[in-house]
Design a protein around this motif. Structure first.
Motif, PDB file in Angstrom:
ATOM      1  N   THR A  29     -65.196   9.740  64.251  1.00  0.00           N
ATOM      2  CA  THR A  29     -64.004   8.891  64.250  1.00  0.00           C
ATOM      3  C   THR A  29     -63.520   8.646  65.673  1.00  0.00           C
ATOM      4  OG1 THR A  29     -63.332   9.737  62.075  1.00  0.00           O
ATOM      5  CG2 THR A  29     -61.641   8.642  63.391  1.00  0.00           C
ATOM      6  N   LEU A  30     -63.555   9.663  66.516  1.00  0.00           N
ATOM      7  CA  LEU A  30     -63.125   9.507  67.905  1.00  0.00           C
ATOM      8  C   LEU A  30     -64.069   8.586  68.678  1.00  0.00           C
ATOM      9  CD1 LEU A  30     -62.039  13.173  68.759  1.00  0.00           C
ATOM     10  CD2 LEU A  30     -60.565  11.195  68.303  1.00  0.00           C
ATOM     11  N   THR A  33     -63.401   5.164  67.550  1.00  0.00           N
ATOM     12  CA  THR A  33     -62.120   4.685  68.072  1.00  0.00           C
ATOM     13  C   THR A  33     -62.280   4.156  69.491  1.00  0.00           C
ATOM     14  OG1 THR A  33     -60.861   6.240  66.718  1.00  0.00           O
ATOM     15  CG2 THR A  33     -59.756   5.346  68.654  1.00  0.00           C
ATOM     16  N   ILE A  95     -60.991   0.247  62.481  1.00  0.00           N
ATOM     17  CA  ILE A  95     -60.431   0.433  63.821  1.00  0.00           C
ATOM     18  C   ILE A  95     -60.416  -0.877  64.593  1.00  0.00           C
ATOM     19  CG2 ILE A  95     -60.723   1.632  66.026  1.00  0.00           C
ATOM     20  CD1 ILE A  95     -61.997   3.938  64.371  1.00  0.00           C
ATOM     21  N   LEU A 138     -53.742   3.706  64.770  1.00  0.00           N
ATOM     22  CA  LEU A 138     -53.828   5.021  64.138  1.00  0.00           C
ATOM     23  C   LEU A 138     -54.080   4.891  62.640  1.00  0.00           C
ATOM     24  CD1 LEU A 138     -53.639   8.074  64.657  1.00  0.00           C
ATOM     25  CD2 LEU A 138     -51.195   7.916  64.126  1.00  0.00           C
ATOM     26  N   MET A 141     -57.645   4.388  62.188  1.00  0.00           N
ATOM     27  CA  MET A 141     -58.358   5.660  62.352  1.00  0.00           C
ATOM     28  C   MET A 141     -58.265   6.493  61.077  1.00  0.00           C
ATOM     29  SD  MET A 141     -57.130   6.634  66.232  1.00  0.00           S
ATOM     30  CE  MET A 141     -57.910   8.260  66.194  1.00  0.00           C
ATOM     31  N   ARG A 142     -57.095   6.506  60.450  1.00  0.00           N
ATOM     32  CA  ARG A 142     -56.922   7.266  59.202  1.00  0.00           C
ATOM     33  C   ARG A 142     -57.835   6.728  58.112  1.00  0.00           C
ATOM     34  NH1 ARG A 142     -50.922   7.333  57.229  1.00  0.00           N
ATOM     35  NH2 ARG A 142     -51.918   8.464  55.523  1.00  0.00           N
ATOM     36  N   SER A 144     -60.620   5.045  58.522  1.00  0.00           N
ATOM     37  CA  SER A 144     -62.003   5.351  58.890  1.00  0.00           C
ATOM     38  C   SER A 144     -62.346   6.801  58.584  1.00  0.00           C
ATOM     39  CB  SER A 144     -62.231   5.063  60.375  1.00  0.00           C
ATOM     40  OG  SER A 144     -62.208   3.687  60.642  1.00  0.00           O
ATOM     41  N   ALA A 145     -61.438   7.717  58.912  1.00  0.00           N
ATOM     42  CA  ALA A 145     -61.694   9.138  58.673  1.00  0.00           C
ATOM     43  C   ALA A 145     -61.872   9.424  57.187  1.00  0.00           C
ATOM     44  CB  ALA A 145     -60.553   9.974  59.241  1.00  0.00           C
TER      45      ALA A 145
END
Length: 215
Positions: A29-30, A33, A95, A138, A141-142, A144-145
């Motif tokens: 995820t990072l 991002t 993202i 963000l 990102m949530r 995607s996670a």
């Protein structure tokens, strides 16, 4: 042996698989991002560029995970490499799209005011636009996670790390002792990790978002 007895007898292995699963999801995820925000920043001012970036990252999600892993294995082999590549690719769309939406939604008057006080273009982007777009990014990102939590389990097909190995092991032995318990334990582990990670993102959002722009 019931499910809880199975979990109790294998809690160390479950803990290890859970930590590897969560680590893979967080790291991918990072990475996604970093790539997604860079891509979003590059295209958000162009409607054509935004459409192309969104279409390309959307197209990746139409590829079944088994098919994508099958295409990656001959090139990257088994293990971490195809797993990370597949997860990063699947994580890009939310993202990229949210970065574009967040940056496009920044009030032009705020940007003009920042420029009016002599801020350089890159400073306006990093100190004003990205900060205002952060809650939207963000959220991407949530999403995607949460998406990767399930897909990471399928990565066991490529001998990737995580709870998917427990699920696949159980499914491949259906009818034998503890086969169902193995699959259920892996599935419950994925669900628990997804809930915990989502809670972490909520906390990060509260800690990193200014009160004035909280949704």
């Amino acid at each position: 042996m019931n499910l809880w007895e199975f979990i109790g007898s294998r809690w160390q292995q479950l803990l290890l698989d859970s930590s590897l699963h969560a680590s893979a999801v967080v790291q991918c995820t990072l990475i996604a991002t970093a790539l997604g925000v860079l891509l979003g920043v590059a295209v958000y001012r162009s409607s054509l560029g935004s459409a192309i970036a969104t279409a390309l990252t959307s197209a990746i999600l139409t590829i079944p995970s088994f098919a994508l892993l099958g295409l990656l294995i001959p090139v990257l082999g088994l293990g971490v490499a195809p797993t990370v590549t597949a997860l990063v690719l699947y994580a890009l769309l939310p993202i990229v799209r949210n970065t574009i939406v967040g940056l496009s939604g920044v009030d032009p008057a705020v940007v003009d005011a920042a420029r009016g006080i002599g801020m350089a273009r890159w400073r306006v982007l990093t100190s004003v636009e990205l900060r205002l777009a952060w809650p939207t990014i963000l959220t991407g990102m949530r999403v995607s996670a949460q998406l990767l939590m399930g897909i990471a389990a399928i990565a066991a097909y490529a001998k990737g790390p995580g709870l998917g190995n427990l699920i696949f092991s159980g499914l491949s032995r259906v009818g034998s002792a503890n086969a169902v318990n193995s699959a259920l334990a892996g599935t419950l582990g994925v669900i628990v990790l997804a809930l915990l990670l989502d809670a972490v993102f909520l906390i990060i959002g509260r800690m990193t978002t200014s009160r004035g722009i909280r949704v």
